[in-house]
Each structure stands twice: as structure tokens, then as C-alpha cells.
Design a protein around this motif. Structure first.
Motif, mmCIF file in Angstrom:
data_model
loop_
_atom_site.group_PDB
_atom_site.id
_atom_site.type_symbol
_atom_site.label_atom_id
_atom_site.label_comp_id
_atom_site.label_asym_id
_atom_site.label_seq_id
_atom_site.Cartn_x
_atom_site.Cartn_y
_atom_site.Cartn_z
ATOM 1 N N TYR A 303 0.841 -1.198 0.000
ATOM 2 C CA TYR A 303 0.000 0.000 0.000
ATOM 3 C C TYR A 303 0.876 1.248 0.000
ATOM 4 N N THR A 304 0.335 2.306 -0.606
ATOM 5 C CA THR A 304 0.883 3.646 -0.459
ATOM 6 C C THR A 304 0.045 4.379 0.569
ATOM 7 N N VAL A 305 0.691 4.942 1.594
ATOM 8 C CA VAL A 305 -0.007 5.529 2.732
ATOM 9 C C VAL A 305 0.080 7.047 2.648
ATOM 10 N N SER A 306 -1.091 7.711 2.645
ATOM 11 C CA SER A 306 -1.172 9.170 2.670
ATOM 12 C C SER A 306 -1.918 9.585 3.929
ATOM 13 N N GLU A 307 -1.431 10.649 4.591
ATOM 14 C CA GLU A 307 -2.009 11.082 5.862
ATOM 15 C C GLU A 307 -2.392 12.554 5.803
ATOM 16 N N LEU A 308 -3.391 12.930 6.621
ATOM 17 C CA LEU A 308 -3.803 14.333 6.742
ATOM 18 C C LEU A 308 -4.325 14.548 8.161
ATOM 19 N N PRO A 309 -3.740 15.507 8.923
ATOM 20 C CA PRO A 309 -4.232 15.760 10.288
ATOM 21 C C PRO A 309 -5.624 16.387 10.261
ATOM 22 N N ILE A 310 -6.477 16.000 11.218
ATOM 23 C CA ILE A 310 -7.803 16.594 11.365
ATOM 24 C C ILE A 310 -8.080 16.806 12.845
ATOM 25 N N ASN A 311 -9.231 17.397 13.139
ATOM 26 C CA ASN A 311 -9.672 17.630 14.521
ATOM 27 C C ASN A 311 -8.594 18.363 15.310
ATOM 28 N N ARG A 312 -8.160 19.493 14.728
ATOM 29 C CA ARG A 312 -7.129 20.350 15.344
ATOM 30 C C ARG A 312 -5.824 19.598 15.583
ATOM 31 N N GLY A 313 -5.503 18.662 14.704
ATOM 32 C CA GLY A 313 -4.237 17.938 14.774
ATOM 33 C C GLY A 313 -4.216 16.776 15.727
ATOM 34 N N LEU A 314 -5.333 16.500 16.414
ATOM 35 C CA LEU A 314 -5.340 15.386 17.362
ATOM 36 C C LEU A 314 -5.398 14.041 16.649
ATOM 37 N N TRP A 315 -6.096 13.963 15.532
ATOM 38 C CA TRP A 315 -6.257 12.711 14.800
ATOM 39 C C TRP A 315 -5.570 12.813 13.444
ATOM 40 N N LYS A 316 -5.435 11.650 12.802
ATOM 41 C CA LYS A 316 -4.916 11.597 11.443
ATOM 42 C C LYS A 316 -5.848 10.745 10.589
ATOM 43 N N LEU A 317 -6.156 11.273 9.411
ATOM 44 C CA LEU A 317 -6.933 10.522 8.430
ATOM 45 C C LEU A 317 -5.935 9.854 7.481
ATOM 46 N N VAL A 318 -5.984 8.530 7.394
ATOM 47 C CA VAL A 318 -4.994 7.750 6.647
ATOM 48 C C VAL A 318 -5.698 7.077 5.471
ATOM 49 N N LEU A 319 -5.152 7.280 4.272
ATOM 50 C CA LEU A 319 -5.696 6.671 3.054
ATOM 51 C C LEU A 319 -4.687 5.663 2.513
ATOM 52 N N LEU A 320 -5.134 4.424 2.268
ATOM 53 C CA LEU A 320 -4.281 3.363 1.758
ATOM 54 C C LEU A 320 -4.663 3.071 0.309
ATOM 55 N N ASP A 321 -3.698 3.183 -0.584
ATOM 56 C CA ASP A 321 -3.911 2.883 -2.004
ATOM 57 C C ASP A 321 -3.126 1.627 -2.369
ATOM 58 N N ASP A 322 -3.804 0.653 -2.952
ATOM 59 C CA ASP A 322 -3.151 -0.579 -3.393
ATOM 60 C C ASP A 322 -2.215 -0.258 -4.559
ATOM 61 N N GLU A 323 -0.943 -0.687 -4.437
ATOM 62 C CA GLU A 323 0.035 -0.397 -5.484
ATOM 63 C C GLU A 323 -0.062 -1.351 -6.670
ATOM 64 N N ALA A 324 -0.864 -2.407 -6.565
ATOM 65 C CA ALA A 324 -0.893 -3.420 -7.624
ATOM 66 C C ALA A 324 -1.243 -2.836 -8.995
ATOM 67 N N PRO A 325 -2.296 -1.973 -9.132
ATOM 68 C CA PRO A 325 -2.624 -1.451 -10.463
ATOM 69 C C PRO A 325 -1.488 -0.657 -11.096
ATOM 70 N N ILE A 326 -0.858 0.255 -10.330
ATOM 71 C CA ILE A 326 0.215 1.043 -10.941
ATOM 72 C C ILE A 326 1.448 0.180 -11.182
ATOM 73 N N ARG A 327 1.648 -0.846 -10.356
ATOM 74 C CA ARG A 327 2.779 -1.737 -10.593
ATOM 75 C C ARG A 327 2.568 -2.532 -11.881
ATOM 76 N N GLN A 328 1.351 -2.975 -12.121
ATOM 77 C CA GLN A 328 1.065 -3.706 -13.360
ATOM 78 C C GLN A 328 1.264 -2.809 -14.572
ATOM 79 N N THR A 329 0.764 -1.563 -14.459
ATOM 80 C CA THR A 329 0.971 -0.620 -15.570
ATOM 81 C C THR A 329 2.453 -0.362 -15.793
ATOM 82 N N ALA A 330 3.216 -0.200 -14.708
ATOM 83 C CA ALA A 330 4.654 0.026 -14.852
ATOM 84 C C ALA A 330 5.354 -1.177 -15.468
ATOM 85 N N LEU A 331 4.909 -2.390 -15.127
ATOM 86 C CA LEU A 331 5.498 -3.591 -15.742
ATOM 87 C C LEU A 331 5.258 -3.615 -17.242
#
Length: 638
Positions: A303-331
Motif C-alpha cells: 500500500y501507499t499511505v497518505s495522511e492528513l491531520p484533522i480535529n485540530r491535529g489530534l487525529w490523522k486521516l490515513v488513506l491506503l492505495d493498493d500499489e498493484a494497479p500502478i505496478r502492473q501498468t509500470a510492468l
């Protein structure tokens, strides 16, 4: 001839390489060995072949690496946009209920209960009052606690699992409210086993804390929405424990092992119920140049992990993207790059071989001519086959990209287009039936849908913004102008005549964004008041107060009907409204009064003769020197 397995021999990349090998064998006409040659011909061809394979492998790796990096960059950009949208939704949902606990400070019945916490009649009355408020607000629960942490009244007092009668002094939001006036906490309900976000507020009388009002906000709707998207999303709290997740097996699991001190703190406050808090067990792989981390999950998925702080920096919103599609395209791109390098090398080999053929043409004209004719024919056949195979690979890549783009576009435009289609179909039916008036209404609705898309971002930027900046000098003329810009659509559609009489040098001590919110609330109420009267007019005046020269008086009057006396007395109390059901909760003027008081000012309302009403805001004036114009000292953030 060597036999290859069917699965390998049928692959497009293998077919292309195999055909090029055949072409190379045709071009490779043996050269007579030279006398005194140091290395035999086989050794030279082995070295050249190894060098060619190294070049092909380098081209394939470069194509793969460049495409994979570009794919990660596009993935990161899309993830940031998605995170921004989800963060705005979460922050907006949480801030929506921040004012709710403080509303109980206006209820005398609540304070009577806090003075006599053991009175069953008061407990019943206040619980019913909380239930009525919560039905309008839409929170998960609303309850009142004494300073000892005992729950004295609750909106769900008659439901199973109610906290009514429980002592919640061990919860952090109770101690935070007693110490700081406010508290916030995410946790699993002890009595209901349902997770929620708790906002607490200290109820004070004459500066003394008498009790605590608490609202519980349910966040389950976000988890349900996350399960319907392609990405995996997590919400991580300040302890790096997932409190919301698009997958059930990831919920209430820390991203890394917890320390002994953290586990002791969790055991005291019990935010995660009875969950064992087993770590997720993810393995860190690499850190991208744009700051995005790459991890490998327990199931082996990258997975590729992207983060963004929310709730005045107390929490983090984490988005996980599966690398398989871009890896297949790169292959695929890597294979194409390697094949392109192979074709180039073969082309160079053909050029070199042709040069040698010209040198030998005088000695073996007839034999070389026949071989050349056969070579040309075979080259054309193999080149045509190579181009066809390469076109198939390129076409497959285009179809894959087109599918991804179409899915994104359909997802973003489905709802507004569906609404436009329904309105258009209804308009056609109404025209066929001769209902021109109704058809005009549908066409007006279509126009509203289109204009709504254009207005949305501009309006959200002002009303979703939550300022924490210190107060400063704000131009009254500029604040009124910005507020009228936001409401210009309603003014134009309603045919309302809006006039202003404002001193251009008038400045007050306030916050630019919250002052605009206050003015927008009052002007919006005025637009509602003149909706069904003629003439429709609104007058906005601003100047120094005659009685107090250090204060500014902003008066907003309208030509609508007079306000009923009983409503006028309770105008700034919560949930007091003359609008029909569904038009509002009766919180706009209460919030406007709260904003005015936070600036050190006041908000009043009165009826005009013979008709109409006037709202007056008084605010402290700001002293502005001539060297520093008012607009330059405005504390508004872009």
C-alpha cells in the motif's frame, strides 16, 4: 528447436521477443574468420549479446521505474484530494455539535437539577427536555452529569444501555471539562458498547462549576461510506490507534506496539472497550520523494499511505492505495521499453550487417542478392507482425486507462446528472400535458442545479472556515460587501432592493470571517422576512453610536411583517423560530448573538412602525491611524 511451455509461448511479450530473435538470426550472416584473430567469432558474439541484453534490461528497468514513480505521484495527488474531502466532512460533522452542550447553560431547569440532583421529578423533566433538544439536533445522545461524575439526566433515559444513573468520572472528558471548561474524547460506550465522540462543557453559575453537559456524536456513517469506495481509509487517534476503519479487522488496532504507560492510561479511561489492541503488523517498505510512506500489510498487499491531520491535529486521516494497479501498468511500460530497446539494437545490427553486405557484394553478387531478397521479404513479414503485436499492447494499455478515467468521472457526476436528467424528463412530460407553469418550475430547478455547482466552493470556503485568530481591526464596509456577495444569488432571485449607508473609514474590533457569518445570518433572515411582501427592501446602516462614541452601531432593517411580541422576547434563545418545519432549527440568531458577545458587543431586535423589523449590532470601535488603512489591518485569513 527448443519447446517452450504453452503459458509462456502464448504471452505477447514472449512472442515479440521470439520474432525479433528470428529476425536477428536472419541478419547474422557469418563473416569469414580473419587470420590472426585473437578471439574466436563465438566469443565476440557472446560479448555483444551480453552487452545487448544488459542494454535491454536497463531500458526495461528505466521504463518501469519512471512509470512507477509517476504512478505513485498521481496516486499521491488523488489521495490528497480525497483526504481533503473526507477531512472537511469529518471536521464539519464534529464542529456541528460543538455548540450543543453550551446551550444547556441557558436552561434554568438544568441548574435546578444540579442544585437538587436526587429529585426524581427534576431528573424526569430535564431528561425529557434533553430528549426534545436531541431530536432536533440529531446527536447520538445528550446528558448532564454532576461534578462527581454521576449522570443525572439523559436524552435516552428510557432506552436500554442509557448512561443515566452511571458514574463516569473516570472518563477523560469529565476531568477535562472540570479543569478547562471543555473536554473531548473518543471511546466505546460502557453501557451501549457503541463508539462515539464525546464533547463536554462545564455548566457554571456565577463562576462556579455546577455540572457538566455532554453530547455524544456517532461516526458510524463515515465507516459505512468508506466501505463503498475503492480505497481503504483509517482514522487514527492521538495514541496511533485506529478508531474508524473501512475494514472491520483493522479497527481498534494500533499502528505500532503501545508502551506500558499508554496501556495503563487506556486501562484507566477505557476508550476502546474490551478490544485486545493487537498491533496491525504492517512492515515499512520505503519513503517516497513526496513524503508518502509505502508499507506491506499482513496479507502481503503493498500500500501507499497518505495522511492528513484533522480535529485540530489530534487525529490523522490515513488513506491506503493498493500499489498493484500502478505496478502492473509500470510492468507493461517496462516490457514495452525493453522491446523498444531491442528493436533499436536490431535496427543497428541491420545497418551494420548491410554495410558488410555491400563490402562483400563484389565477391558474391549472386548469392548475396538471393539472400538479400529473402531477407527483405522476411523483414517485412516480421516487422508487420511486430507492429501488430505492439499495437495490441498499446491498445490494451489505452483501454485500461480509459476504464479508470471513466469510473472516476461517473462517480463524481452521477448524482448531479441524475437530478438534471429527472428534472429534464419531467419538464418534457409537463410540456406535453400543457402544464407550462410546472414545466417552467422544472427548468428553473435545472438552472438551480447548474448554478449550485458554481456557488458551492465559494460559499463553503466562508462558512466551513473556523477561525482561531486573535481579534483585530475589521472594516465594516468590507465585511458587509463580502456578506452581500455570498447572498447575491438570493437577493437577485427574490427581487429584493438592498441599500447601504456605511462610513468607509469605520472599523471594529472583531474577526473578519465570524463578522461576515453574523451579518450573513441577519441578512438571510431579512430575506426570508420580505419573501412574501411588497415592496421588498433591506437597508443596512453603520455609524458611531451617539451615546457612546467608542462603539459602532450596525442596523439592518427590512420591510417584512412585524415580529410577534412573544417571539421578540425570546428571539435569541436556542430553537426559537417562526419558520416552518424543515426550514431551520432556530439556532442562527442565537449563534449570531454568541459571535457578537465574543467580540465584546451586543445584538438587539425591535419592530418598526408601521411594519418591518430591525436588528442592531453594537461592536467596539477600532482606532486606525491614517498610515495604516483599515483594509490593511483586517485579520482575515485567505
Amino acid at each position: 528447436m527448443r519447446e517452450w511451455p504453452a503459458a509462456i509461448a502464448g504471452a505477447p511479450g514472449f512472442v515479440l521477443v521470439h520474432k525479433m530473435a528470428e529476425l536477428s538470426s536472419l541478419v547474422n550472416v557469418k563473416e569469414p574468420a580473419k587470420v590472426g584473430s585473437v578471439a574466436p567469432a563465438s566469443t565476440r558474439w557472446f560479448i555483444r549479446g551480453a552487452f545487448a541484453l544488459a542494454l535491454v534490461a536497463a531500458a526495461a528497468w528505466l521504463g518501469y521505474a519512471v512509470m512507477f514513480r509517476r504512478g505513485l505521484d498521481h496516486l499521491h495527488a488523488a489521495a490528497q484530494q480525497r483526504l481533503a474531502v473526507e477531512a472537511a466532512r469529518l471536521d464539519g460533522h464534529l464542529s456541528r455539535f460543538e455548540y450543543l452542550p453550551s446551550l444547556l447553560e441557558t436552561s434554568p431547569g438544568v441548574f435546578r437539577l444540579l442544585e437538587a440532583p436526587g429529585d426524581p421529578a427534576l431528573q424526569q423533566a430535564v431528561s425529557l427536555y434533553l430528549k426534545s433538544i436531541n431530536l432536533l439536533a440529531g446527536a447520538d445522545n445528550l446528558y448532564v452529569l454532576g461534578v462527581t461524575g454521576a449522570t443525572l439526566a439523559a436524552a435516552d433515559f428510557d432506552q436500554p444501555g442509557t448512561p443515566f444513573g452511571e458514574n463516569l468520572s473516570y472518563r477523560p472528558y469529565v476531568s477535562e471539562a472540570l479543569a478547562n471548561g471543555r473536554g473531548a474524547f473518543f471511546g466505546v460506550g460502557i453501557t451501549t458498547a457503541r463508539a462515539g465522540y464525546y464533547l463536554s462543557y462545564a455548566l457554571k453559575d456565577s463562576g462556579t462549576t455546577k455540572g457538566i453537559a455532554t453530547v455524544k456524536v456517532n461516526l458510524d456513517s463515515f465507516e459505512r461510506a468508506w466501505r463503498n469506495i475503492d480505497n481503504d481509509i483509517l482514522l487514527v487517534d492521538e495514541r496511533k490507534v485506529t478508531i474508524l476503519a473501512s475494514r472491520d479487522e483493522w479497527r481498534y488496532r494500533p499502528m505500532e506496539p503501545l508502551s506500558v504507560q499508554t496501556r495503563d492510561d487506556i486501562a484507566r479511561s477505557k476508550p476502546y472497550g474490551n478490544h485486545d489492541l493487537a498491533p496491525l503488523g504492517w512492515t515499512f517498505v520505503a519513503q517516497s520523494e513526496n513524503g508518502t510512506a509505502r508499507i506491506s500489510a499482513e496479507n502481503g498487499t503493498a500500500y501507499t499511505v497518505s495522511e492528513l491531520p484533522i480535529n485540530r491535529g489530534l487525529w490523522k486521516l490515513v488513506l491506503l492505495d493498493d500499489e498493484a494497479p500502478i505496478r502492473q501498468t509500470a510492468l507493461v511500460i517496462g516490457v514495452i521499453s525493453g522491446l523498444a530497446a531491442l528493436v533499436a539494437l536490431l535496427a543497428l545490427g541491420l545497418v551494420e550487417q548491410r554495410r558488410r553486405e555491400i563490402k562483400q557484394r563484389l565477391a558474391s553478387q549472386a548469392a548475396l542478392q538471393a539472400a538479400n531478397d529473402m531477407l527483405e521479404t522476411r523483414v517485412q513479414e516480421r516487422t508487420a507482425e511486430l507492429r501488430a503485436t505492439q499495437d495490441e499492447l498499446v491498445h490494451a494499455g489505452k483501454l485500461a486507462a480509459l476504464g479508470q478515467m471513466s469510473a472516476g468521472i461517473v462517480h463524481e457526476l452521477n448524482q448531479p446528472l441524475a437530478a438534471l436528467q429527472t428534472a429534464a424528463d419531467n419538464a418534457v412530460l409537463l410540456v406535453d400535458r400543457g402544464s407550462i407553469g410546472d414545466a417552467r418550475g422544472n427548468l428553473t430547478r435545472i438552472g438551480e442545479l447548474v448554478r449550485r455547482l458554481g456557488r458551492l466552493t465559494g460559499q463553503l470556503r466562508v462558512f466551513a472556515y473556523k477561525s482561531s485568530s486573535p481579534l483585530g481591526a475589521v472594516s465594516v464596509e468590507q465585511a458587509v460587501a463580502e456578506s452581500l456577495k455570498i447572498l447575491s444569488g438570493r437577493v437577485k432571485e427574490g427581487g429584493v432592493a438592498v441599500a447601504t449607508d456605511i462610513d468607509a473609514k469605520l472599523c471594529v474590533i472583531a474577526d473578519q470571517t465570524r463578522l461576515e457569518q453574523l451579518l450573513c445570518n441577519i441578512v438571510a433572515n431579512a430575506l426570508d422576512a420580505v419573501e412574501n411582501v411588497e415592496p421588498k427592501s433591506i437597508l443596512i446602516r453603520a455609524g458611531r453610536e451617539e451615546a457612546q462614541s467608542a462603539r459602532c452601531r450596525i442596523a439592518i432593517s427590512n420591510s417584512g411583517p412585524a415580529i410577534a411580541p412573544d417571539v421578540l422576547q425570546r428571539m435569541f434563545e436556542p430553537f426559537v423560530t417562526t419558520k416552518p418545519a424543515g426550514k431551520g432549527l432556530g439556532l442562527g440568531l442565537m449563534l449570531s448573538n454568541h459571535i457578537a458577545r465574543s467580540f465584546g458587543g451586543e445584538l438587539h431586535a425591535r419592530n418598526l412602525a408601521p411594519s418591518g423589523a430591525e436588528f442592531v449590532v453594537t461592536l467596539p470601535l477600532a482606532e486606525i491611524t491614517e498610515a495604516a488603512p483599515a483594509w490593511a489591518m483586517t485579520n482575515r485569513s485567505a
